[in-house]
Design an enzyme around this catalytic site. Structure first.
Site, PDB file in Angstrom:
ATOM      1  N   LYS A  16     -19.577 -13.218 -20.840  1.00 37.55           N
ATOM      2  CA  LYS A  16     -19.718 -14.656 -20.566  1.00 37.55           C
ATOM      3  C   LYS A  16     -19.970 -14.849 -19.092  1.00 37.55           C
ATOM      4  O   LYS A  16     -19.663 -13.992 -18.253  1.00 37.55           O
ATOM      5  CB  LYS A  16     -18.465 -15.436 -21.002  1.00 37.55           C
ATOM      6  CG  LYS A  16     -17.153 -15.036 -20.320  1.00 37.55           C
ATOM      7  CD  LYS A  16     -16.932 -15.654 -18.952  1.00 37.55           C
ATOM      8  CE  LYS A  16     -15.602 -15.212 -18.338  1.00 37.55           C
ATOM      9  NZ  LYS A  16     -15.485 -15.544 -16.899  1.00 37.55           N
ATOM     10  N   ASP A 142      -8.773 -15.549 -21.170  1.00 34.74           N
ATOM     11  CA  ASP A 142     -10.167 -15.668 -21.571  1.00 34.74           C
ATOM     12  C   ASP A 142     -10.396 -15.305 -23.030  1.00 34.74           C
ATOM     13  O   ASP A 142     -11.457 -15.608 -23.586  1.00 34.74           O
ATOM     14  CB  ASP A 142     -11.051 -14.777 -20.688  1.00 34.74           C
ATOM     15  CG  ASP A 142     -11.290 -15.360 -19.300  1.00 34.74           C
ATOM     16  OD1 ASP A 142     -10.859 -16.509 -19.052  1.00 34.74           O
ATOM     17  OD2 ASP A 142     -11.900 -14.675 -18.466  1.00 34.74           O
TER      18      ASP A 142
END
Length: 296
Positions: A16, A142
């Site tokens: 990401k 995350d």
């Protein structure tokens, strides 16, 4: 290669990037709140899961080209999965590591989330999203984002806030072409938060966008973006090589440049495939870890 062995399941774990990242002062529990847009990119680690048939809920990780600590995001995810589901069987995980560690790309967190989904499929445990989120909470902030990424072959984006546990999916941009530079700098998350604390001192000033404004700016032309990452200035001061990467991306015509997460990866966004390809060809002559990606 281990990945060619007969295994129960193989999965991809995407990286990401953070498009804008606001860090809040430390809370009473020691965590910092964040406000950010997370977006996946087609840059993948590969995992293969092989059940051993042995009892004991042990997880053995074999990783190419990297020595992982004995306790890592994969072993942690496996341990909590077994606690939640009462699965009591050992497994071997073969990890083909492509996403650099300590780079702000969420590789370890994505690996954990992909393993949770793989285990759920192999053992037929039918985990609810709430259960996946509980496992994520025991592994890393995350991981929450990646647990909600159902198809890693298409872009997924979300507004992420709290300490990372609040994930509100948004319509992802499909017209973005990325060039990434990973400087030869390892930025640990702990060090990055320490540096941002020192940078801001007792008075935290912020003139960026609120969580409510992020999606609106994200939908505008990339040339108008002025997202800020709270980590960038203190990390550039500590590691000038990061700033050099940002400048090089500007110099080859990126429409927007920024650092991802707590670093050290920097990225440029281009509006055409050809411009990204041209920039990549120039930058890879200098930067040994330079990549270009697009979902289109």
């Amino acid at each position: 290669m281990p990945m060619l062995m007969l295994c129960d399941v193989r999965v991809l774990a995407p990286a990401k990037i953070n498009i804008g990242l606001r860090v809040m002062p430390a809370r009473a529990d020691g965590y910092h709140g964040i406000e950010s847009i997370f977006q996946t990119i087609p840059f993948y680690d590969k995992l293969a899961l092989q059940r051993t048939g042995d009892s004991g809920s042990k997880c053995h990780v074999i990783c190419n080209g990297m020595v992982l600590p004995e306790k890592n995001t994969l072993t942690s995810a496996y341990e909590v999965f077994c606690e939640v589901t009462d699965v009591s069987e050992s497994a071997t995980i073969y990890l083909e590591k492509n996403i650099p560690s300590g780079a702000g790309l969420g590789g370890g967190s994505s690996d954990a989330a992909s393993l949770i989904n793989a285990l759920d499929a192999v053992y037929g445990t039918g985990l609810s999203l709430e259960q996946k989120r509980y496992i994520a909470s025991k592994v890393g902030s995350d991981v929450f984002f990646f647990t909600e990424c159902n198809d890693v072959t298409v872009p997924f984006a979300a507004l992420v806030s709290g300490r990372g546990e609040i994930v509100d999916p948004i319509i992802p941009r499909r017209d973005l072409f990325f060039v990434l530079i990973c400087p030869d700098v390892h930025s640990s998350t702990g060090e990055a938060y320490r540096l941002v604390d020192q940078w801001n001192g007792p008075d935290w000033n912020w003139n960026g966008y609120s969580a409510e404004q992020l999606e609106g700016v994200y939908s505008k032309p990339v040339e108008s973006w002025d997202f800020v990452n709270s980590f960038t200035a203190p990390l550039v001061q500590q590691y000038p090589l990061i700033g050099e990467g940002l400048q090089d991306l500007k110099d080859v015509g990126a429409s927007f440049v920024q650092m991802s997460g707590s670093g050290s990866t920097v990225f440029g966004i281009f509006c055409t495939k050809d411009s990204a390809a041209c920039a990549f060809l120039k930058l890879r002559k200098k930067w040994k870890r330079c990549y270009t990606f697009a979902f289109s």
